[in-house]
Scaffold this active site. Sequence first.
Site, PDB file in Angstrom:
ATOM      1  N   HIS A 130       0.870  -1.168   0.000  1.00  0.00           N
ATOM      2  CA  HIS A 130       0.000   0.000   0.000  1.00  0.00           C
ATOM      3  C   HIS A 130       0.918   1.233   0.000  1.00  0.00           C
ATOM      4  O   HIS A 130       2.019   1.174   0.545  1.00  0.00           O
ATOM      5  CB  HIS A 130      -0.802  -0.071   1.306  1.00  0.00           C
ATOM      6  N   ASP A 207       2.430  -4.853   8.188  1.00  0.00           N
ATOM      7  CA  ASP A 207       1.248  -4.008   8.120  1.00  0.00           C
ATOM      8  C   ASP A 207       0.024  -4.936   8.147  1.00  0.00           C
ATOM      9  O   ASP A 207      -0.255  -5.631   7.179  1.00  0.00           O
ATOM     10  CB  ASP A 207       1.337  -3.195   6.816  1.00  0.00           C
ATOM     11  N   GLN A 210      -5.058  -4.819   6.707  1.00  0.00           N
ATOM     12  CA  GLN A 210      -6.048  -5.591   5.953  1.00  0.00           C
ATOM     13  C   GLN A 210      -6.299  -6.946   6.597  1.00  0.00           C
ATOM     14  O   GLN A 210      -7.419  -7.458   6.572  1.00  0.00           O
ATOM     15  CB  GLN A 210      -5.538  -5.782   4.513  1.00  0.00           C
ATOM     16  N   LYS A 233     -11.035  -0.830   9.816  1.00  0.00           N
ATOM     17  CA  LYS A 233     -11.154  -1.972   8.892  1.00  0.00           C
ATOM     18  C   LYS A 233     -11.717  -3.191   9.600  1.00  0.00           C
ATOM     19  O   LYS A 233     -11.885  -4.242   9.017  1.00  0.00           O
ATOM     20  CB  LYS A 233      -9.793  -2.280   8.285  1.00  0.00           C
ATOM     21  N   CYS A 371      -4.574   2.533  -3.813  1.00  0.00           N
ATOM     22  CA  CYS A 371      -3.368   2.986  -3.107  1.00  0.00           C
ATOM     23  C   CYS A 371      -2.214   2.016  -3.310  1.00  0.00           C
ATOM     24  O   CYS A 371      -1.358   1.865  -2.427  1.00  0.00           O
ATOM     25  CB  CYS A 371      -3.604   3.160  -1.612  1.00  0.00           C
TER      26      CYS A 371
HETATM   27  C1  PLP Z   1      -6.060   0.482   4.719  1.00  0.00           C
HETATM   28  C2  PLP Z   1      -4.668   0.045   4.626  1.00  0.00           C
HETATM   29  C3  PLP Z   1      -3.625   0.880   5.037  1.00  0.00           C
HETATM   30  C4  PLP Z   1      -3.844   2.286   5.524  1.00  0.00           C
HETATM   31  O1  PLP Z   1      -4.599   2.317   6.671  1.00  0.00           O
HETATM   32  P1  PLP Z   1      -5.087   3.728   7.282  1.00  0.00           P
HETATM   33  O2  PLP Z   1      -6.161   3.315   8.226  1.00  0.00           O
HETATM   34  O3  PLP Z   1      -5.615   4.520   6.134  1.00  0.00           O
HETATM   35  O4  PLP Z   1      -3.923   4.345   7.928  1.00  0.00           O
HETATM   36  C5  PLP Z   1      -2.350   0.391   4.966  1.00  0.00           C
HETATM   37  N1  PLP Z   1      -2.096  -0.840   4.517  1.00  0.00           N
HETATM   38  C6  PLP Z   1      -3.072  -1.679   4.113  1.00  0.00           C
HETATM   39  C7  PLP Z   1      -2.730  -3.057   3.644  1.00  0.00           C
HETATM   40  C8  PLP Z   1      -4.399  -1.270   4.154  1.00  0.00           C
HETATM   41  O5  PLP Z   1      -5.359  -2.086   3.762  1.00  0.00           O
END
Ligand code: PLP
Length: 413
Positions: A130, A207, A210, A233, A371
Amino acid sequence: MTNKNTIAAKLDVDVIRKDFPILKRKVNGQSLVYLDNAATSQTPQQVIDAIVDYYQNYNANIHRGVHSLSQEATDAYETAREKIRAHFNIGKRHEVIFTSGTTHAINLVASGFTHFLKEGDEILVSALEHHSNIVPWQMLCERTGAKLRVIPMTMNGELKMEEYHRLLSERTKLVFCNHVSNALGTINPIEGIIGAAHKVGAAVLIDGAQAAAHIKSDLQKLDVDFYTVSAHKMCGPTGVGILYGKEKWLNKLPPYQGGGEMIAEVTFEKTTYANLPHKFEAGTPNICGGIAFGAALDYMNTIGFEAISEYEDALVDYATEQLLAIDGLKIYGTAKHKTSVVSFNIEDIHPYDIGTILDKMGIAVRTGHHCAQPIMDFYQIPGTVRASFSFYNTMEEVDKLVEAVKKAKSMLL
Ligand SMILES: *Cc1c(COP(=O)(O)O)cnc(C)c1O
């Protein structure tokens, strides 16, 4: 053919849907079919109630007031931190740092590493990232002279692990990868990524923005150095999330922002910093958001992550099968291990045009690069139509999506 009924029977989706007021909405005269869960999930009444309860009954600033409201708010906020610790099996409560979300959490770590990197060092990032997991590292490289190297991916949307092992060396100081790709749904083999990085002495940030909605991770078992989550999320509100960091790393990293709450003692000559987690929590935090994040975890755990992921897998399998029956439709991201996302295009119809027609039919999908522009460049496409599923979606909604995509195709081709 997936047996829709046996799997759906494990989750009482009709009952679950009653918890989400927004699902009763009409959009453009049609019942809302919300398939943009990878961008943000919807909020159950239980979480909305927690938000209302906070503002109606005990809204106060935390950690400093002696009065009762402040103590109630502090208790609720710290209870939420404990729920988050327990959910992710984090060792110590002060290893849970509240942030405004994943982006903030990643920037905090990237900023902190400025002090530990020098020219010649390397940072590895996956090709599946992302933007929020690319740009902060590029900025870090600019500041330090370290070099960003990319772990390449296959046409299926899987990381080339043999290339990863080849890229790792004693120059590697940091490895960054998402747990689940928001653009393609790939579940990355993070156990192997973390283990191999540690062998060369590199730290790993995963990260989990998701993944956290679909997979319950045991962060101690993973032995990951940093892990990030965004509440919005996973049925929580926007503007709150966490950074998990191993205590030894959090002690090493300098504070990210200066302000109230993060200090032990301040004089104009010198300021000493507060203990963890407060060292990284300058200013008044999103108190209500943190409490509501705890309520969201309670809600999802009551349903159960095993049932959630099994059901979502069934939705993805069914959607994949039905969509692939449409002539000219191509799915991007066909990794063996994937979850909750189906990204596709039909011949050379622009994804935006399909998304616009679907919206007229009440169906919310995401179109564009999600993104994750480098992934789109890899496939040489402007973007995809992305349907992303949650446990409150139904097989009937998948049928509606498929019918609508067929209709859009007939209108646009
Ligand atoms: C949504 C997302 C982000 C960003 O998250 P924010 O809540 O906008 O800071 C980063 N990485 C992944 C894989 C995402 O799905």
